[in-house]
Design an enzyme around this catalytic site. Structure first.
Site, mmCIF file in Angstrom:
data_model
loop_
_atom_site.group_PDB
_atom_site.id
_atom_site.type_symbol
_atom_site.label_atom_id
_atom_site.label_comp_id
_atom_site.label_asym_id
_atom_site.label_seq_id
_atom_site.Cartn_x
_atom_site.Cartn_y
_atom_site.Cartn_z
ATOM 1 N N HIS C 54 3.210 7.242 -10.052
ATOM 2 C CA HIS C 54 2.247 8.230 -10.013
ATOM 3 C C HIS C 54 2.951 9.749 -10.365
ATOM 4 O O HIS C 54 4.287 9.522 -9.807
ATOM 5 C CB HIS C 54 1.817 8.454 -8.610
ATOM 6 C CG HIS C 54 0.793 7.113 -7.895
ATOM 7 N ND1 HIS C 54 1.607 6.144 -7.519
ATOM 8 C CD2 HIS C 54 -0.323 6.642 -8.064
ATOM 9 C CE1 HIS C 54 0.934 5.191 -7.053
ATOM 10 N NE2 HIS C 54 -0.451 5.299 -7.475
ATOM 11 N N ASP C 57 5.132 10.469 -7.221
ATOM 12 C CA ASP C 57 6.503 9.679 -6.907
ATOM 13 C C ASP C 57 7.464 10.259 -7.493
ATOM 14 O O ASP C 57 8.756 10.233 -6.821
ATOM 15 C CB ASP C 57 6.067 8.187 -7.462
ATOM 16 C CG ASP C 57 4.900 7.532 -7.015
ATOM 17 O OD1 ASP C 57 4.283 7.700 -5.906
ATOM 18 O OD2 ASP C 57 4.406 6.642 -7.750
ATOM 19 N N MET C 88 3.786 2.280 -17.873
ATOM 20 C CA MET C 88 2.704 2.842 -17.283
ATOM 21 C C MET C 88 2.770 4.015 -16.506
ATOM 22 O O MET C 88 3.816 4.081 -15.853
ATOM 23 C CB MET C 88 1.847 1.740 -16.490
ATOM 24 C CG MET C 88 0.650 2.148 -15.857
ATOM 25 S SD MET C 88 0.779 2.451 -14.134
ATOM 26 C CE MET C 88 0.618 1.166 -13.083
ATOM 27 N N GLU C 181 -8.728 0.604 -12.019
ATOM 28 C CA GLU C 181 -8.442 -0.247 -11.031
ATOM 29 C C GLU C 181 -9.541 -0.066 -9.868
ATOM 30 O O GLU C 181 -9.538 0.850 -9.400
ATOM 31 C CB GLU C 181 -6.832 0.195 -10.632
ATOM 32 C CG GLU C 181 -6.551 -0.757 -9.524
ATOM 33 C CD GLU C 181 -5.133 -0.313 -8.937
ATOM 34 O OE1 GLU C 181 -4.504 0.250 -9.944
ATOM 35 O OE2 GLU C 181 -4.865 -0.685 -7.821
ATOM 36 N N LYS C 183 -11.137 -1.291 -6.387
ATOM 37 C CA LYS C 183 -10.873 -1.849 -4.769
ATOM 38 C C LYS C 183 -12.105 -1.564 -3.932
ATOM 39 O O LYS C 183 -12.792 -0.620 -4.079
ATOM 40 C CB LYS C 183 -9.748 -0.726 -4.230
ATOM 41 C CG LYS C 183 -9.383 -1.329 -3.029
ATOM 42 C CD LYS C 183 -8.070 -0.380 -2.579
ATOM 43 C CE LYS C 183 -7.582 -0.814 -1.123
ATOM 44 N NZ LYS C 183 -6.403 -0.054 -0.435
ATOM 45 N N GLU C 217 -6.265 -5.662 -9.757
ATOM 46 C CA GLU C 217 -5.241 -6.242 -8.545
ATOM 47 C C GLU C 217 -5.428 -7.294 -7.772
ATOM 48 O O GLU C 217 -6.432 -7.223 -7.047
ATOM 49 C CB GLU C 217 -4.804 -4.810 -7.885
ATOM 50 C CG GLU C 217 -3.898 -5.151 -6.734
ATOM 51 C CD GLU C 217 -3.529 -3.758 -5.931
ATOM 52 O OE1 GLU C 217 -3.263 -2.924 -6.526
ATOM 53 O OE2 GLU C 217 -3.005 -4.120 -4.887
ATOM 54 N N HIS C 220 -6.515 -6.307 -4.333
ATOM 55 C CA HIS C 220 -7.912 -5.698 -4.232
ATOM 56 C C HIS C 220 -9.115 -6.532 -4.386
ATOM 57 O O HIS C 220 -10.282 -6.547 -3.513
ATOM 58 C CB HIS C 220 -7.988 -4.593 -5.152
ATOM 59 C CG HIS C 220 -7.069 -3.456 -4.818
ATOM 60 N ND1 HIS C 220 -6.796 -2.358 -5.778
ATOM 61 C CD2 HIS C 220 -6.119 -3.272 -3.932
ATOM 62 C CE1 HIS C 220 -6.069 -1.510 -5.130
ATOM 63 N NE2 HIS C 220 -5.571 -2.013 -4.230
ATOM 64 N N ASP C 245 -2.059 -6.001 -11.723
ATOM 65 C CA ASP C 245 -1.163 -5.605 -10.653
ATOM 66 C C ASP C 245 -0.916 -6.848 -9.848
ATOM 67 O O ASP C 245 -2.052 -7.483 -9.100
ATOM 68 C CB ASP C 245 -1.731 -4.523 -9.521
ATOM 69 C CG ASP C 245 -1.530 -3.245 -10.143
ATOM 70 O OD1 ASP C 245 -0.758 -3.001 -11.164
ATOM 71 O OD2 ASP C 245 -2.115 -2.231 -9.456
ATOM 72 N N ASP C 255 -5.504 -3.909 3.031
ATOM 73 C CA ASP C 255 -4.537 -4.098 1.747
ATOM 74 C C ASP C 255 -3.489 -4.354 2.232
ATOM 75 O O ASP C 255 -2.527 -3.548 2.778
ATOM 76 C CB ASP C 255 -4.714 -2.770 1.142
ATOM 77 C CG ASP C 255 -4.180 -2.943 -0.298
ATOM 78 O OD1 ASP C 255 -3.786 -3.820 -0.925
ATOM 79 O OD2 ASP C 255 -4.118 -1.607 -0.818
ATOM 80 N N ASP C 257 -0.679 -5.989 0.126
ATOM 81 C CA ASP C 257 0.240 -5.951 -0.961
ATOM 82 C C ASP C 257 1.553 -6.549 -0.420
ATOM 83 O O ASP C 257 2.810 -6.292 -0.756
ATOM 84 C CB ASP C 257 0.729 -4.570 -0.892
ATOM 85 C CG ASP C 257 -0.349 -3.678 -1.596
ATOM 86 O OD1 ASP C 257 -1.293 -3.907 -1.997
ATOM 87 O OD2 ASP C 257 -0.260 -2.275 -1.437
ATOM 88 N N ASP C 287 2.766 -4.801 -7.907
ATOM 89 C CA ASP C 287 2.402 -3.286 -7.130
ATOM 90 C C ASP C 287 2.264 -3.981 -5.676
ATOM 91 O O ASP C 287 1.205 -4.206 -4.875
ATOM 92 C CB ASP C 287 0.902 -3.196 -7.327
ATOM 93 C CG ASP C 287 0.588 -1.996 -6.600
ATOM 94 O OD1 ASP C 287 1.260 -1.369 -6.040
ATOM 95 O OD2 ASP C 287 -0.546 -1.417 -6.709
#
Lengths: 383, 383, 383, 383
Positions: C54, C57, C88, C181, C183, C217, C220, C245, C255, C257, C287
């Protein structure tokens, strides 16, 4: 490894599992009737140890006394011929339309009385076949609308019935241990006593708590997305794991009753590991049924698969316990050292005075990712 | 109707609820800090009766003794100024990184000892503020990988800690009743003691079961898709409903803690009806927080809304009980007539001999659709 | 097998994954800051091919232009030093409080404008780093109360923003392909475009559908209990699988992950098998993030585990394809023979006249239980 | 308000809904057969506008041509007598055992051919009865084990069948619009095209996208815990809301098909509000059935309740739209002002240069808690 079952494994199946005809809410049966005698033969052939049954799996609800006796006699013959035992019996309090509002908790007192009467008959039948465990699954003890009764009243009615049945077992000398089976919903909108925990909470309020334990089922706890093994562990720790129903299920959906390990082999692994680690010595009962795509040859493969997967996972549990890297991580944690221990005034004073370096303790990495990856690799057979 | 709260309603809020800053896993706080004193003022202004707190909601974890005393003094002053009481206290065993592997069940014995020490301090604080209920929510007592410990060991550790804390309360003469709060998951992958039922099962195995009950929370039970009111009813029937956390939640997702009644007013109605019907006289604690879209004016509206909705539903419960059509359907069922009753040899013989006309009993329509529609129309205010 | 990653595997990680500090709704961070440069070093060391990010980030939201340029320069240096690429880029439209009501769909037009401006900046940054895929996750495009806007209006606003961004990419010559994406919920009560399917439905209504695909993902789709692989298959079949993802998740909860394959290795197997069978040649992006119990050494093991498990499952997929018993069951089905085919008047007449022996066709056992058990045994490494 | 239905409300019921006999996976039927003619009479009596049907709801799968014609003639007579129309027809591709592995996507090509043939017959029947909407619910298009076929192959087979059926409608001049109905699981372990979104994604890939839309069902989307109204809104916005199935459901469990509004009246409110706000003018079809506790008098109350609740909620939607406080909150948001708008080089330059005061924008309270509480109070009828 051959993964062949032996009687010591105590693998059992319900009559209703291998004889399941594949009817569902949207479709008609796909398999012809399999008689109880033929089901026992199938189970014997594949090396199962036991067969369990609802009263009406064996004896039709409308059978006369003499029809019943003939059926029971033939069934016993088959049990002997195929070296299959009946460790557990149960009662159908859900199939007949009379139970549409529940059985022990139904609003109609006649239904409640009939349900108890019917259960006594099922206990008689089970005792005659040698069963020492009696499972109670209140399939329809629930509601679609909570306007219909007060929920605490349902608890009282349930207790009344179970207390009666315990007395009946004592009076008859049947020696039953009752195993209560929870389920959150389906076929009712919501079912009272939704989880194994709820039954663990009910039992101490009964007249004979020592006679009553639980029968947790993978699918039922998993439907609610709960960690099944945790519930089993609590039941075991409380001395209440009287029976167990093995199958598989994806969370948050209808009761799937898949072949053991078919939905999530990782969860099945932790379950088998727990049962083997604590030396659970009751039946390993598979309460599952074959996909609707199968004929009876497929059903046989389904039943063999349940047992094979259990044995494969049991071997992996032993491997986990013997793995030096895994045991190294676990022992490094020092988790066997004592915590606060038993309270005393002086112990409390000591504890209050103790200094903890929060930051240092918190900063320690616990190596659980590596631990879990090693576990995964054992599960996947690459370690 | 004005739907204005009064102290008799026993509406309470956690400090952490109205002072929630709106941080979530994907975003930063949206509201500035609201001091405990200001939170008490807000609660007093809107007519709340009580405020509850974790130790560190009021006293920072690193506060010195004198800082603590100053904070407590100011807080007591605010309580007096705004006529707000502290019915319940609790402890944060989840915020600080030291608890990353749990508290009472953590593998590191130092963490377990620290958790007990910290809870003793929180009990001291609560007692000083007048709290008579002490809630224990084991926020991180769980796992991401069950490879890390045996799940029955976690139960034993939990019991050890609770037993200690009961003794400590007795020794200090605090008069606490402990209320255990279940949650199925989040922030851990799975949390031990996933449902209220699990705690009802644990309590009878404790050294002082009479001191320990439960604190069911709408959101926590609903996350697992369970019927919350059923769990509350079982707890009440067992004499174990020591406290209750009201909020709202959609099933099968993260812990939403919405305003009471905001997700499903029908479920909230059946809950309020149950609490009022049985005369529950403990606190009605709102463990919820405002949407992240709100400033503190919105927070105020959120808190007012919790109380208004409770009072609106309470009025509807009375209306349900007074509705002749509804009561007609319920009384027609004859559900107050006895079922099998208490076992005796002769009662059993009578029951075995009783004839039941299954088809006739089954054919009777129970009028539950009409019952539920009437309930719906009371709920929607058109009846 | 060594299960060592190579660049040809196209394994990538988000900066936000290995640098995740372990903050959650109930607890503070457990790990110190890991700088982007150090994260790239870690990824290079363990053999990852790519790193994604991002905007924030890498570059803080309040950075000046010169701070930004310095950061980007250092980052490029690290990419080169450690032989890591940026396949990406994406944009944070959820962290800052300004996005509390969403970004592209927010009610405040200033927020909508700012969100587009910010995304343009993130596209500039990604282009500078060589990214050719731009992921859009509308983290807060949703509601807690649907009273706040009409849901079709949200769709229109979303389309407007995506159309703008496609034009911007064209105008700048960035050559981006956008991957949307989905969710279902969290951090908002409900998120618009809840599933990959919803985005597949939106794309054909855009101004530049050819530039836009999806980024499904695991977590998600699984949060909603959906079969993730089915969604991936539909996206692939439509030519829209632009990115993926990988992580893991238990259904019906927050979530999680988790490390790839850590929650359900069976589902992970079917996913890897699909991607490999169809020759998916995009990035395999993890991810996910490490448990909160870990320090950065644990994070490293976490990241290595993601890649190892993918490679282990890839090997198993090949084994499945080469297994004679499995292939025997599949070929026996004759499923490659044509169905109704393409419509024509004469084909329809032929079909209408065709006789089907329903009972015989239905009676055929499909051997799916055996097929699935064989698959399980490959997965468990005993075959 | 009388809440009496009128033809303008376009309320319809499936034959299978009021004639549902209350069989479920654990119990036998509780109600006798209700003939199609009697079902039409019941619907006429209670003021319903339309009746929908699967082919075999009316004509048994084994009926001869002359039996079929007699049945259809009698049914038409009943339609005329009771002033009930047939707006929609559909086909059962799930009841007969031949469909145990699916229909259009089954592995056996004979099954695929038969499914298309059977659907053509159902289209003939529907056309004869005047239906202009043809619903396709692929009840068994799914898997228990994804080992059995590649999931993208299933998509291709589905497309082939739908393309054929569109051509058939064109060739016959039936004028059908097809409405595709998604469901995530049950009776199959997982169903392809799990959500309405998946179908919205499939449609643009068909040969005749203009003929094909969706038929979202409350229960099906809600089973996966998704916000049903959001899916409906996307479908409407895309011009694809060809039909809708109204009922109710609690998330994360079996397909409950409860009376409209019976599980969550708040969700039902937002749905009705959306349909009325956008002027949806298709049928309001109730795809629900009465509790198993009911006789046919209860079924009647069930059906009346569906319609009453819709009309009650419609009235509340108007009240919401007319509420000055609510509209005040909404207009204050300024959400009707433009966002980024349409891209142009100069618009982009302007936007890039625009300054945003993030903190000030973020600090603004949006008043959504009050908005939602006002909505709740309208719903509960106290405002």
């Amino acid at each position: 490894m051959s993964y062949q079952p032996s009687p010591a494994d105590k693998f059992s199946f319900g009559l209703w599992t291998v004889a399941n005809r594949g009817r569902d809410p949207f479709g008609e049966p796909v398999r012809d009737v399999l008689s109880p005698v033929d089901a026992v033969k199938m189970l014997g052939d594949i090396g199962a140890w036991g067969v369990n049954l609802h009263d009406n799996d064996l004896v039709p609800i409308d059978a006369t006394a003499s029809e019943r006796d003939k059926i029971v006699k033939d069934f016993k013959q088959a049990l002997g011929d195929h070296k299959v035992v009946v460790p557990m019996a149960t009662v159908s309090l859900f199939t007949d339309p009379i139970f549409k509002d529940g059985a022990f908790t139904a609003n109609d007192p006649k239904v409640r009385r009939y349900a108890v009467q019917k259960t006594m008959g099922a206990m008689d039948l089970g005792a005659e076949l040698g069963a020492k465990i009696f499972v109670l699954w209140g399939g329809r003890e629930g509601t679609e609308t909570d306007a219909c009764r007060r929920a605490d009243e349902a608890v009282k009615r349930l207790r009344e019935a179970i207390d009666w049945l315990c007395e009946y077992s004592l009076e008859k000398g049947y020696g039953y241990r009752f195993a209560l089976e929870a389920k959150p919903n389906e076929p009712r909108g919501d079912i009272y006593m939704a989880t194994t925990g709820n039954y663990l909470g009910l039992i101490p309020t009964l007249a004979h708590p020592e006679m009553v334990g639980v029968n947790p089922e993978v699918a039922h706890e998993t439907m609610a997305g709960l960690n099944f093994m945790h519930a089993v562990a609590q039941a075991h720790e409380a001395g209440k794991l009287f029976h167990i129903d093995l199958n598989d299920q994806n969370p948050g959906r209808y009761d799937q009753d898949f072949r053991f390990g078919a939905a999530n082999p990782r969860n099945a692994f932790f379950l088998v590991k727990f049962l083997e680690d604590v030396g659970y010595d009751g039946p390993r009962h598979f309460d599952a049924h074959a996909y609707r795509s199968e004929d009876y040859d497929g059903v046989k493969h389904f039943a063999i698969g349940c047992m094979r997967t259990y044995l494969i996972l049991k071997e992996k549990a032993a491997r986990f316990n013997a793995d030096a890297d895994i045991q190294g991580i676990l022992s490094k944690l020092g988790s066997d050292k004592p915590g606060a221990g038993k309270f005393s005034k002086s112990a409390a004073q000591t504890l209050v005075a103790e200094q903890f370096d929060r930051k240092t303790i918190a900063a320690r990495g616990l190596d659980y990712e590596r631990l879990d990856q090693l576990t995964t690799e054992i599960l996947l057979g690459v370690r």
